[in-house]
Design an enzyme around this catalytic site. Structure first.
Site, short mmCIF file in Angstrom:
data_model
loop_
_atom_site.label_atom_id
_atom_site.label_comp_id
_atom_site.label_asym_id
_atom_site.label_seq_id
_atom_site.Cartn_x
_atom_site.Cartn_y
_atom_site.Cartn_z
N HIS A 307 0.85 -1.20 0.00
CA HIS A 307 0.00 0.00 0.00
C HIS A 307 0.87 1.24 0.00
CE1 HIS A 307 -3.17 2.82 1.13
NE2 HIS A 307 -3.99 1.90 0.64
N ASP A 364 -7.89 -5.45 0.13
CA ASP A 364 -8.37 -6.27 -0.97
C ASP A 364 -8.03 -7.75 -0.82
OD1 ASP A 364 -9.58 -4.24 -2.44
OD2 ASP A 364 -7.65 -3.55 -3.16
N1 CMC Z 1 3.89 -7.81 -4.81
C1 CMC Z 1 5.22 -7.77 -5.04
N2 CMC Z 1 5.98 -6.67 -4.92
C2 CMC Z 1 5.36 -5.54 -4.57
C3 CMC Z 1 3.97 -5.49 -4.32
C4 CMC Z 1 3.24 -6.69 -4.46
N3 CMC Z 1 1.91 -6.72 -4.25
N4 CMC Z 1 3.61 -4.24 -3.98
C5 CMC Z 1 4.74 -3.51 -4.02
N5 CMC Z 1 5.79 -4.28 -4.37
C6 CMC Z 1 7.20 -3.86 -4.46
C7 CMC Z 1 7.44 -3.02 -5.71
O1 CMC Z 1 7.80 -3.84 -6.81
C8 CMC Z 1 8.56 -2.13 -5.23
O2 CMC Z 1 9.75 -2.87 -5.23
P1 CMC Z 1 11.18 -2.14 -5.52
O3 CMC Z 1 11.36 -1.16 -4.40
O4 CMC Z 1 12.17 -3.25 -5.52
O5 CMC Z 1 11.04 -1.48 -6.87
C9 CMC Z 1 8.21 -1.85 -3.77
O6 CMC Z 1 7.46 -2.99 -3.36
C10 CMC Z 1 7.39 -0.57 -3.55
O7 CMC Z 1 6.21 -0.68 -4.32
P2 CMC Z 1 5.65 0.46 -5.26
O8 CMC Z 1 4.82 -0.18 -6.34
O9 CMC Z 1 6.76 1.36 -5.69
O10 CMC Z 1 4.73 1.25 -4.22
P3 CMC Z 1 3.55 2.23 -4.55
O11 CMC Z 1 3.28 2.98 -3.32
O12 CMC Z 1 3.82 3.01 -5.80
O13 CMC Z 1 2.31 1.24 -4.91
C11 CMC Z 1 0.58 -0.36 -4.64
C12 CMC Z 1 1.41 0.77 -3.99
C13 CMC Z 1 -0.64 -0.64 -3.80
C14 CMC Z 1 0.10 0.09 -6.04
C15 CMC Z 1 1.48 -1.61 -4.76
O14 CMC Z 1 1.85 -2.06 -3.48
C16 CMC Z 1 0.79 -2.73 -5.53
O15 CMC Z 1 0.85 -2.74 -6.76
N6 CMC Z 1 0.12 -3.69 -4.81
C17 CMC Z 1 -0.66 -4.71 -5.48
C18 CMC Z 1 -2.01 -4.12 -5.92
C19 CMC Z 1 -2.94 -3.90 -4.73
O16 CMC Z 1 -3.11 -4.76 -3.89
N7 CMC Z 1 -3.59 -2.72 -4.73
C20 CMC Z 1 -4.62 -2.40 -3.73
C21 CMC Z 1 -4.18 -1.38 -2.72
S1 CMC Z 1 -5.31 -1.28 -1.31
C22 CMC Z 1 -6.82 -0.74 -2.00
C23 CMC Z 1 -6.72 0.66 -2.41
O17 CMC Z 1 -6.79 1.54 -1.52
O18 CMC Z 1 -6.57 0.91 -3.60
#
Ligand code: CMC
Length: 430
Positions: A307, A364
Protein backbone atom coordinates in the site's frame (compact mmCIF):
# COMPACT_ATOMS: atom_id res chain seq x y z
CA UNK A 1 8.71 22.07 15.81
CA UNK A 2 9.67 24.50 13.03
CA UNK A 3 6.78 26.42 11.51
CA UNK A 4 8.64 27.29 8.32
CA UNK A 5 11.00 25.67 5.81
CA UNK A 6 13.77 27.49 3.95
CA UNK A 7 14.74 26.81 0.35
CA UNK A 8 18.10 28.06 -0.88
CA UNK A 9 17.86 28.74 -4.64
CA UNK A 10 19.93 30.95 -6.94
CA UNK A 11 21.65 32.68 -4.03
CA UNK A 12 18.45 33.53 -2.21
CA UNK A 13 16.79 32.09 0.88
CA UNK A 14 13.06 31.59 0.43
CA UNK A 15 10.94 30.85 3.46
CA UNK A 16 7.80 28.73 3.17
CA UNK A 17 5.27 28.24 5.96
CA UNK A 18 4.79 24.76 7.42
CA UNK A 19 1.20 23.88 8.19
CA UNK A 20 0.32 21.23 10.75
CA UNK A 21 -2.84 19.15 11.00
CA UNK A 22 -4.71 18.07 14.12
CA UNK A 23 -2.76 14.78 14.20
CA UNK A 24 0.57 16.68 13.85
CA UNK A 25 1.18 15.80 10.23
CA UNK A 26 3.12 18.63 8.61
CA UNK A 27 3.28 20.06 5.11
CA UNK A 28 5.42 22.72 3.54
CA UNK A 29 3.04 25.18 1.92
CA UNK A 30 4.51 25.94 -1.51
CA UNK A 31 1.53 27.89 -2.88
CA UNK A 32 3.84 30.84 -3.66
CA UNK A 33 6.76 28.77 -5.03
CA UNK A 34 6.21 29.40 -8.74
CA UNK A 35 5.42 33.07 -8.23
CA UNK A 36 8.58 33.68 -6.22
CA UNK A 37 11.04 31.34 -8.02
CA UNK A 38 9.54 30.24 -11.37
CA UNK A 39 9.98 26.65 -10.18
CA UNK A 40 7.35 23.96 -10.02
CA UNK A 41 7.73 20.75 -8.06
CA UNK A 42 8.14 17.33 -9.70
CA UNK A 43 6.59 14.43 -7.82
CA UNK A 44 5.73 11.34 -9.85
CA UNK A 45 2.71 9.56 -8.42
CA UNK A 46 2.22 12.45 -5.94
CA UNK A 47 4.18 10.54 -3.32
CA UNK A 48 5.06 13.76 -1.48
CA UNK A 49 2.18 15.98 -2.51
CA UNK A 50 -0.65 17.10 -0.27
CA UNK A 51 -3.53 18.26 -2.46
CA UNK A 52 -5.87 19.65 0.20
CA UNK A 53 -6.66 20.13 3.86
CA UNK A 54 -9.37 17.64 4.84
CA UNK A 55 -11.45 16.93 7.94
CA UNK A 56 -12.89 13.63 6.73
CA UNK A 57 -10.50 10.71 7.22
CA UNK A 58 -7.23 10.24 9.07
CA UNK A 59 -4.81 7.50 8.05
CA UNK A 60 -1.59 6.80 9.95
CA UNK A 61 0.17 4.32 7.69
CA UNK A 62 3.08 3.67 10.05
CA UNK A 63 0.85 2.66 12.95
CA UNK A 64 -2.06 1.13 11.06
CA UNK A 65 -4.66 3.69 12.15
CA UNK A 66 -7.78 4.63 10.19
CA UNK A 67 -10.45 7.01 11.49
CA UNK A 68 -13.54 8.50 9.84
CA UNK A 69 -14.31 11.93 11.34
CA UNK A 70 -12.30 10.89 14.42
CA UNK A 71 -13.97 7.50 14.97
CA UNK A 72 -11.75 4.41 14.79
CA UNK A 73 -12.53 1.99 11.97
CA UNK A 74 -12.64 -0.88 14.50
CA UNK A 75 -15.44 0.88 16.46
CA UNK A 76 -17.38 1.72 13.34
CA UNK A 77 -17.04 -1.82 11.98
CA UNK A 78 -18.26 -3.27 15.28
CA UNK A 79 -21.11 -0.85 15.97
CA UNK A 80 -22.25 1.20 12.99
CA UNK A 81 -24.62 0.57 10.13
CA UNK A 82 -23.49 1.51 6.63
CA UNK A 83 -26.10 4.29 6.12
CA UNK A 84 -25.09 6.01 9.37
CA UNK A 85 -21.39 5.70 8.40
CA UNK A 86 -22.26 7.31 5.07
CA UNK A 87 -24.03 10.14 6.89
CA UNK A 88 -21.07 10.58 9.25
CA UNK A 89 -18.62 10.88 6.38
CA UNK A 90 -20.74 13.24 4.32
CA UNK A 91 -22.20 15.50 6.99
CA UNK A 92 -19.40 15.32 9.57
CA UNK A 93 -21.26 14.00 12.65
CA UNK A 94 -23.08 10.81 13.60
CA UNK A 95 -26.75 11.24 12.67
CA UNK A 96 -29.38 11.68 15.40
CA UNK A 97 -32.12 9.02 15.50
CA UNK A 98 -34.42 11.42 13.64
CA UNK A 99 -31.82 12.26 10.97
CA UNK A 100 -31.03 8.58 10.44
CA UNK A 101 -34.69 7.65 10.14
CA UNK A 102 -35.26 10.39 7.52
CA UNK A 103 -32.11 9.38 5.63
CA UNK A 104 -33.24 5.75 5.57
CA UNK A 105 -36.62 6.88 4.32
CA UNK A 106 -34.94 8.81 1.49
CA UNK A 107 -32.84 5.77 0.60
CA UNK A 108 -36.01 3.68 0.39
CA UNK A 109 -37.84 6.29 -1.70
CA UNK A 110 -34.99 6.57 -4.20
CA UNK A 111 -34.15 2.90 -4.69
CA UNK A 112 -35.92 2.47 -8.03
CA UNK A 113 -34.27 3.40 -11.29
CA UNK A 114 -36.10 4.89 -14.27
CA UNK A 115 -37.64 2.15 -16.44
CA UNK A 116 -35.97 3.62 -19.55
CA UNK A 117 -32.60 2.82 -18.01
CA UNK A 118 -33.46 -0.86 -17.90
CA UNK A 119 -32.92 -1.07 -21.67
CA UNK A 120 -29.35 -0.07 -21.04
CA UNK A 121 -28.72 -3.24 -19.03
CA UNK A 122 -30.48 -5.36 -21.65
CA UNK A 123 -28.50 -3.95 -24.57
CA UNK A 124 -25.09 -4.51 -22.95
CA UNK A 125 -23.21 -7.65 -24.05
CA UNK A 126 -23.51 -10.35 -21.35
CA UNK A 127 -19.71 -10.31 -21.05
CA UNK A 128 -19.63 -6.57 -20.21
CA UNK A 129 -17.73 -5.93 -17.00
CA UNK A 130 -20.13 -4.70 -14.27
CA UNK A 131 -17.75 -1.79 -13.46
CA UNK A 132 -18.22 -0.48 -17.01
CA UNK A 133 -21.99 -0.83 -16.65
CA UNK A 134 -21.95 0.85 -13.24
CA UNK A 135 -19.93 3.87 -14.34
CA UNK A 136 -22.06 4.36 -17.46
CA UNK A 137 -25.35 4.14 -15.59
CA UNK A 138 -24.21 6.40 -12.75
CA UNK A 139 -23.41 9.04 -15.35
CA UNK A 140 -26.78 8.44 -17.00
CA UNK A 141 -28.56 8.79 -13.63
CA UNK A 142 -27.53 12.44 -13.68
CA UNK A 143 -29.38 12.86 -16.97
CA UNK A 144 -32.51 11.35 -15.47
CA UNK A 145 -32.38 13.65 -12.45
CA UNK A 146 -31.95 17.23 -13.72
CA UNK A 147 -33.21 18.53 -10.40
CA UNK A 148 -29.66 18.80 -9.11
CA UNK A 149 -28.80 21.42 -11.70
CA UNK A 150 -32.08 23.36 -11.58
CA UNK A 151 -32.90 23.55 -7.91
CA UNK A 152 -32.16 26.87 -6.30
CA UNK A 153 -32.07 25.27 -2.90
CA UNK A 154 -28.58 23.78 -3.20
CA UNK A 155 -28.56 22.03 0.21
CA UNK A 156 -31.83 20.26 -0.46
CA UNK A 157 -30.72 19.30 -3.97
CA UNK A 158 -27.45 17.96 -2.60
CA UNK A 159 -29.23 15.90 0.08
CA UNK A 160 -31.48 14.44 -2.58
CA UNK A 161 -28.51 13.57 -4.80
CA UNK A 162 -26.73 11.88 -1.89
CA UNK A 163 -29.69 9.60 -1.18
CA UNK A 164 -30.37 9.10 -4.88
CA UNK A 165 -26.82 7.95 -5.60
CA UNK A 166 -26.29 5.84 -2.48
CA UNK A 167 -29.60 4.06 -2.93
CA UNK A 168 -29.56 3.62 -6.70
CA UNK A 169 -25.95 2.44 -6.95
CA UNK A 170 -27.02 -0.67 -5.07
CA UNK A 171 -29.94 -1.31 -7.43
CA UNK A 172 -27.73 -0.74 -10.47
CA UNK A 173 -25.10 -3.17 -9.14
CA UNK A 174 -27.66 -5.91 -8.51
CA UNK A 175 -29.40 -5.34 -11.87
CA UNK A 176 -26.10 -5.50 -13.76
CA UNK A 177 -25.50 -8.91 -12.19
CA UNK A 178 -29.00 -10.15 -13.04
CA UNK A 179 -28.59 -8.90 -16.63
CA UNK A 180 -25.23 -10.69 -16.93
CA UNK A 181 -26.79 -14.04 -15.97
CA UNK A 182 -29.92 -13.42 -18.04
CA UNK A 183 -32.34 -13.44 -15.10
CA UNK A 184 -35.23 -11.00 -14.55
CA UNK A 185 -34.49 -8.04 -12.28
CA UNK A 186 -35.60 -8.26 -8.66
CA UNK A 187 -36.91 -4.86 -7.58
CA UNK A 188 -35.93 -3.22 -4.27
CA UNK A 189 -38.07 -4.09 -1.28
CA UNK A 190 -39.07 -1.11 0.88
CA UNK A 191 -39.25 -3.33 3.96
CA UNK A 192 -35.62 -4.41 3.82
CA UNK A 193 -32.52 -2.72 5.21
CA UNK A 194 -29.82 -1.35 2.89
CA UNK A 195 -27.67 -4.50 2.92
CA UNK A 196 -30.53 -7.02 3.08
CA UNK A 197 -32.15 -5.30 0.12
CA UNK A 198 -29.00 -5.63 -1.96
CA UNK A 199 -28.57 -9.33 -1.15
CA UNK A 200 -32.21 -9.94 -1.98
CA UNK A 201 -31.94 -8.14 -5.35
CA UNK A 202 -28.82 -10.18 -6.14
CA UNK A 203 -29.86 -13.65 -5.07
CA UNK A 204 -33.64 -13.82 -5.05
CA UNK A 205 -35.46 -15.15 -8.11
CA UNK A 206 -38.96 -16.33 -9.01
CA UNK A 207 -37.65 -19.90 -9.15
CA UNK A 208 -35.87 -19.73 -5.81
CA UNK A 209 -36.82 -17.20 -3.14
CA UNK A 210 -33.88 -16.04 -1.08
CA UNK A 211 -33.96 -16.03 2.71
CA UNK A 212 -31.75 -13.17 3.77
CA UNK A 213 -29.20 -14.53 6.23
CA UNK A 214 -28.55 -12.01 9.06
CA UNK A 215 -24.89 -13.10 9.17
CA UNK A 216 -24.49 -12.22 5.49
CA UNK A 217 -26.12 -8.87 6.15
CA UNK A 218 -23.67 -8.24 8.99
CA UNK A 219 -20.70 -9.24 6.81
CA UNK A 220 -21.82 -6.98 3.97
CA UNK A 221 -22.41 -4.09 6.38
CA UNK A 222 -18.86 -4.42 7.74
CA UNK A 223 -17.36 -4.77 4.27
CA UNK A 224 -19.08 -1.61 3.06
CA UNK A 225 -18.01 0.34 6.16
CA UNK A 226 -14.31 -0.55 5.88
CA UNK A 227 -14.34 0.57 2.24
CA UNK A 228 -16.27 3.79 2.85
CA UNK A 229 -13.36 6.23 2.70
CA UNK A 230 -9.60 6.35 2.52
CA UNK A 231 -8.64 10.00 2.14
CA UNK A 232 -6.85 11.11 -1.05
CA UNK A 233 -6.57 7.75 -2.85
CA UNK A 234 -6.59 7.46 -6.65
CA UNK A 235 -10.38 7.33 -7.16
CA UNK A 236 -11.16 9.99 -4.54
CA UNK A 237 -8.54 12.30 -6.01
CA UNK A 238 -10.18 11.65 -9.38
CA UNK A 239 -13.59 12.62 -7.99
CA UNK A 240 -12.03 15.81 -6.62
CA UNK A 241 -10.19 16.45 -9.88
CA UNK A 242 -13.32 16.13 -12.00
CA UNK A 243 -15.47 17.96 -9.44
CA UNK A 244 -12.95 20.82 -9.33
CA UNK A 245 -14.14 21.85 -12.81
CA UNK A 246 -17.63 22.11 -11.24
CA UNK A 247 -18.77 18.96 -13.02
CA UNK A 248 -21.82 17.38 -11.35
CA UNK A 249 -21.60 14.86 -8.54
CA UNK A 250 -22.89 12.16 -10.93
CA UNK A 251 -20.16 12.88 -13.48
CA UNK A 252 -17.48 13.08 -10.77
CA UNK A 253 -18.55 9.78 -9.18
CA UNK A 254 -18.67 8.14 -12.62
CA UNK A 255 -15.01 9.13 -13.09
CA UNK A 256 -14.20 7.82 -9.60
CA UNK A 257 -15.69 4.43 -10.49
CA UNK A 258 -13.48 4.26 -13.59
CA UNK A 259 -10.38 5.11 -11.54
CA UNK A 260 -11.28 2.49 -8.95
CA UNK A 261 -11.55 -0.21 -11.59
CA UNK A 262 -7.78 -0.56 -12.19
CA UNK A 263 -5.92 -3.53 -10.66
CA UNK A 264 -3.55 -1.31 -8.68
CA UNK A 265 -6.53 0.22 -6.86
CA UNK A 266 -10.01 -1.31 -6.29
CA UNK A 267 -9.55 -3.86 -9.05
CA UNK A 268 -6.97 -5.53 -6.80
CA UNK A 269 -9.74 -7.42 -4.99
CA UNK A 270 -10.70 -9.23 -8.19
CA UNK A 271 -7.02 -9.78 -9.05
CA UNK A 272 -6.25 -11.08 -5.53
CA UNK A 273 -9.11 -13.55 -5.62
CA UNK A 274 -8.17 -14.70 -9.12
CA UNK A 275 -4.62 -15.34 -7.89
CA UNK A 276 -5.95 -17.54 -5.08
CA UNK A 277 -8.15 -19.41 -7.55
CA UNK A 278 -5.22 -19.81 -9.93
CA UNK A 279 -3.17 -21.31 -7.10
CA UNK A 280 -6.01 -23.66 -6.22
CA UNK A 281 -6.69 -24.77 -9.79
CA UNK A 282 -3.12 -25.07 -11.02
CA UNK A 283 -1.75 -26.59 -7.85
CA UNK A 284 1.00 -23.93 -7.91
CA UNK A 285 2.84 -23.98 -4.59
CA UNK A 286 2.89 -20.99 -2.24
CA UNK A 287 6.68 -20.95 -2.72
CA UNK A 288 6.27 -20.51 -6.49
CA UNK A 289 3.75 -17.70 -5.98
CA UNK A 290 6.21 -15.90 -3.71
CA UNK A 291 9.10 -16.38 -6.15
CA UNK A 292 7.02 -15.07 -9.04
CA UNK A 293 5.81 -12.06 -7.01
CA UNK A 294 9.42 -11.10 -6.26
CA UNK A 295 10.74 -11.66 -9.79
CA UNK A 296 11.01 -8.25 -11.47
CA UNK A 297 10.98 -9.90 -14.91
CA UNK A 298 7.66 -11.58 -14.20
CA UNK A 299 4.57 -9.36 -14.62
CA UNK A 300 2.83 -11.37 -11.87
CA UNK A 301 2.12 -9.35 -8.73
CA UNK A 302 0.75 -10.55 -5.43
CA UNK A 303 -2.41 -8.45 -5.51
CA UNK A 304 -3.85 -7.63 -2.12
CA UNK A 305 -0.38 -6.86 -0.73
CA UNK A 306 1.35 -3.51 -0.33
CA UNK A 307 0.00 0.00 0.00
CA UNK A 308 1.18 3.52 -0.73
CA UNK A 309 0.32 4.69 2.79
CA UNK A 310 0.28 1.61 5.03
CA UNK A 311 3.74 0.44 5.98
CA UNK A 312 2.25 -1.80 8.64
CA UNK A 313 -0.80 -4.09 8.69
CA UNK A 314 -3.78 -2.38 7.01
CA UNK A 315 -6.38 -2.01 9.80
CA UNK A 316 -9.15 -2.73 7.30
CA UNK A 317 -7.51 -6.05 6.42
CA UNK A 318 -7.30 -6.80 10.15
CA UNK A 319 -11.04 -6.19 10.61
CA UNK A 320 -11.87 -8.34 7.58
CA UNK A 321 -9.50 -11.13 8.58
CA UNK A 322 -11.27 -11.23 11.96
CA UNK A 323 -14.62 -11.29 10.20
CA UNK A 324 -13.56 -14.13 7.90
CA UNK A 325 -12.43 -16.19 10.88
CA UNK A 326 -15.63 -15.49 12.82
CA UNK A 327 -17.74 -16.58 9.90
CA UNK A 328 -15.72 -19.65 9.07
CA UNK A 329 -15.79 -20.71 12.71
CA UNK A 330 -19.56 -20.33 12.78
CA UNK A 331 -19.70 -22.56 9.73
CA UNK A 332 -21.83 -20.12 7.76
CA UNK A 333 -19.13 -19.51 5.19
CA UNK A 334 -16.85 -22.08 3.77
CA UNK A 335 -14.13 -21.59 1.24
CA UNK A 336 -10.94 -23.59 0.59
CA UNK A 337 -9.36 -20.38 -0.72
CA UNK A 338 -9.15 -19.21 2.88
CA UNK A 339 -6.51 -21.82 3.61
CA UNK A 340 -4.41 -20.75 0.61
CA UNK A 341 -4.75 -17.11 1.68
CA UNK A 342 -3.54 -17.92 5.21
CA UNK A 343 -0.52 -19.79 3.85
CA UNK A 344 0.33 -16.96 1.48
CA UNK A 345 0.06 -14.37 4.22
CA UNK A 346 2.22 -16.42 6.56
CA UNK A 347 4.88 -16.86 3.86
CA UNK A 348 4.85 -13.17 2.92
CA UNK A 349 5.14 -11.94 6.49
CA UNK A 350 8.29 -14.07 6.94
CA UNK A 351 9.85 -13.20 3.59
CA UNK A 352 12.76 -10.72 3.51
CA UNK A 353 11.58 -9.10 0.27
CA UNK A 354 8.17 -8.35 1.78
CA UNK A 355 9.64 -7.38 5.17
CA UNK A 356 12.15 -4.92 3.66
CA UNK A 357 9.47 -3.26 1.55
CA UNK A 358 6.91 -3.33 4.37
CA UNK A 359 4.38 -5.20 2.23
CA UNK A 360 1.40 -6.38 4.29
CA UNK A 361 -2.04 -7.64 3.27
CA UNK A 362 -4.30 -4.74 2.32
CA UNK A 363 -8.09 -4.46 2.35
CA UNK A 364 -8.37 -6.27 -0.97
CA UNK A 365 -6.74 -9.48 0.24
CA UNK A 366 -9.51 -10.60 2.58
CA UNK A 367 -12.48 -8.78 1.07
CA UNK A 368 -12.31 -11.00 -2.01
CA UNK A 369 -12.43 -14.20 0.03
CA UNK A 370 -15.34 -12.93 2.06
CA UNK A 371 -17.36 -11.82 -0.95
CA UNK A 372 -16.55 -15.06 -2.75
CA UNK A 373 -17.76 -17.11 0.20
CA UNK A 374 -20.94 -15.00 0.24
CA UNK A 375 -21.61 -15.98 -3.36
CA UNK A 376 -20.74 -12.62 -4.97
CA UNK A 377 -19.24 -13.36 -8.40
CA UNK A 378 -15.60 -12.45 -8.97
CA UNK A 379 -16.28 -9.75 -11.57
CA UNK A 380 -18.63 -7.99 -9.10
CA UNK A 381 -15.96 -7.54 -6.40
CA UNK A 382 -14.81 -4.11 -7.54
CA UNK A 383 -18.45 -3.04 -7.86
CA UNK A 384 -18.84 -3.95 -4.17
CA UNK A 385 -15.83 -1.73 -3.41
CA UNK A 386 -17.53 1.10 -5.34
CA UNK A 387 -20.80 0.76 -3.38
CA UNK A 388 -18.78 1.03 -0.18
CA UNK A 389 -16.57 3.91 -1.37
CA UNK A 390 -19.43 6.06 -2.65
CA UNK A 391 -20.04 7.98 0.62
CA UNK A 392 -16.33 8.85 0.77
CA UNK A 393 -16.37 10.19 -2.79
CA UNK A 394 -19.45 12.28 -2.01
CA UNK A 395 -17.94 13.59 1.24
CA UNK A 396 -14.79 14.73 -0.58
CA UNK A 397 -16.74 16.30 -3.44
CA UNK A 398 -18.81 18.24 -0.88
CA UNK A 399 -15.78 19.27 1.16
CA UNK A 400 -14.09 20.62 -1.95
CA UNK A 401 -17.20 22.51 -3.03
CA UNK A 402 -17.66 24.03 0.43
CA UNK A 403 -14.00 25.11 0.66
CA UNK A 404 -13.62 28.76 -0.39
CA UNK A 405 -9.93 28.09 -1.11
CA UNK A 406 -10.51 25.29 -3.60
CA UNK A 407 -9.56 25.91 -7.22
CA UNK A 408 -9.78 23.95 -10.43
CA UNK A 409 -7.11 21.21 -10.17
CA UNK A 410 -4.52 21.81 -12.81
CA UNK A 411 -0.98 20.49 -12.28
CA UNK A 412 2.05 21.77 -14.20
CA UNK A 413 4.64 19.73 -16.12
CA UNK A 414 8.21 19.88 -17.28
CA UNK A 415 8.10 19.63 -21.05
CA UNK A 416 10.72 17.21 -22.44
CA UNK A 417 9.63 17.00 -26.09
CA UNK A 418 11.09 18.62 -29.23
CA UNK A 419 11.87 22.28 -29.24
CA UNK A 420 10.44 24.32 -32.13
CA UNK A 421 10.98 22.76 -35.58
CA UNK A 422 9.80 23.51 -39.12
CA UNK A 423 6.75 21.84 -40.71
CA UNK A 424 7.61 18.97 -43.15
CA UNK A 425 5.47 18.48 -46.27
CA UNK A 426 4.01 14.95 -46.65
CA UNK A 427 6.09 14.28 -49.80
CA UNK A 428 9.33 15.10 -47.97
CA UNK A 429 8.75 12.83 -44.95
CA UNK A 430 10.81 9.66 -44.61
N1 CMC B 1 3.89 -7.81 -4.81
C1 CMC B 1 5.22 -7.77 -5.04
N2 CMC B 1 5.98 -6.67 -4.92
C2 CMC B 1 5.36 -5.54 -4.57
C3 CMC B 1 3.97 -5.49 -4.32
C4 CMC B 1 3.24 -6.69 -4.46
N3 CMC B 1 1.91 -6.72 -4.25
N4 CMC B 1 3.61 -4.24 -3.98
C5 CMC B 1 4.74 -3.51 -4.02
N5 CMC B 1 5.79 -4.28 -4.37
C6 CMC B 1 7.20 -3.86 -4.46
C7 CMC B 1 7.44 -3.02 -5.71
O1 CMC B 1 7.80 -3.84 -6.81
C8 CMC B 1 8.56 -2.13 -5.23
O2 CMC B 1 9.75 -2.87 -5.23
P1 CMC B 1 11.18 -2.14 -5.52
O3 CMC B 1 11.36 -1.16 -4.40
O4 CMC B 1 12.17 -3.25 -5.52
O5 CMC B 1 11.04 -1.48 -6.87
C9 CMC B 1 8.21 -1.85 -3.77
O6 CMC B 1 7.46 -2.99 -3.36
C10 CMC B 1 7.39 -0.57 -3.55
O7 CMC B 1 6.21 -0.68 -4.32
P2 CMC B 1 5.65 0.46 -5.26
O8 CMC B 1 4.82 -0.18 -6.34
O9 CMC B 1 6.76 1.36 -5.69
O10 CMC B 1 4.73 1.25 -4.22
P3 CMC B 1 3.55 2.23 -4.55
O11 CMC B 1 3.28 2.98 -3.32
O12 CMC B 1 3.82 3.01 -5.80
O13 CMC B 1 2.31 1.24 -4.91
C11 CMC B 1 0.58 -0.36 -4.64
C12 CMC B 1 1.41 0.77 -3.99
C13 CMC B 1 -0.64 -0.64 -3.80
C14 CMC B 1 0.10 0.09 -6.04
C15 CMC B 1 1.48 -1.61 -4.76
O14 CMC B 1 1.85 -2.06 -3.48
C16 CMC B 1 0.79 -2.73 -5.53
O15 CMC B 1 0.85 -2.74 -6.76
N6 CMC B 1 0.12 -3.69 -4.81
C17 CMC B 1 -0.66 -4.71 -5.48
C18 CMC B 1 -2.01 -4.12 -5.92
C19 CMC B 1 -2.94 -3.90 -4.73
O16 CMC B 1 -3.11 -4.76 -3.89
N7 CMC B 1 -3.59 -2.72 -4.73
C20 CMC B 1 -4.62 -2.40 -3.73
C21 CMC B 1 -4.18 -1.38 -2.72
S1 CMC B 1 -5.31 -1.28 -1.31
C22 CMC B 1 -6.82 -0.74 -2.00
C23 CMC B 1 -6.72 0.66 -2.41
O17 CMC B 1 -6.79 1.54 -1.52
O18 CMC B 1 -6.57 0.91 -3.60
Amino acid sequence: MSDSATLHYQGKDLVFPVITGTENESAMDISLLRKSTGLVTMDYGYQNTGSTRSKITFVDGANGILRYRGYNIEDLAANAMFPETAWLLIYGELPSADQLQKFRQMLTENALIHENLLNFFREMPPSAHPMGILSSIVNALGLFTPRFYDDENKAEAFNFTVANLISKVRTVAAFSYKASIGEPFVYPDAEKSYCANFLNMMFSSKAKPYNVDPLMVQALNTLLIVHADHEQNCSTSTVRMVGSSQASLYASVCAGICALWGPLHGGANQAALETLMQVQQSGMSVKTVMERAKDKNDPFKLSGFGHRVYKSYDPRAKVLKGLVHTFFNKGSLNDPLMEIASELEEAALKDDYFIERKLYPNVDFYSGILYHAMGIPTNMLTVMFAIGRLPGWIAHWKEMHDDPESKINRPRQIYTGHTERPWIKLADRV
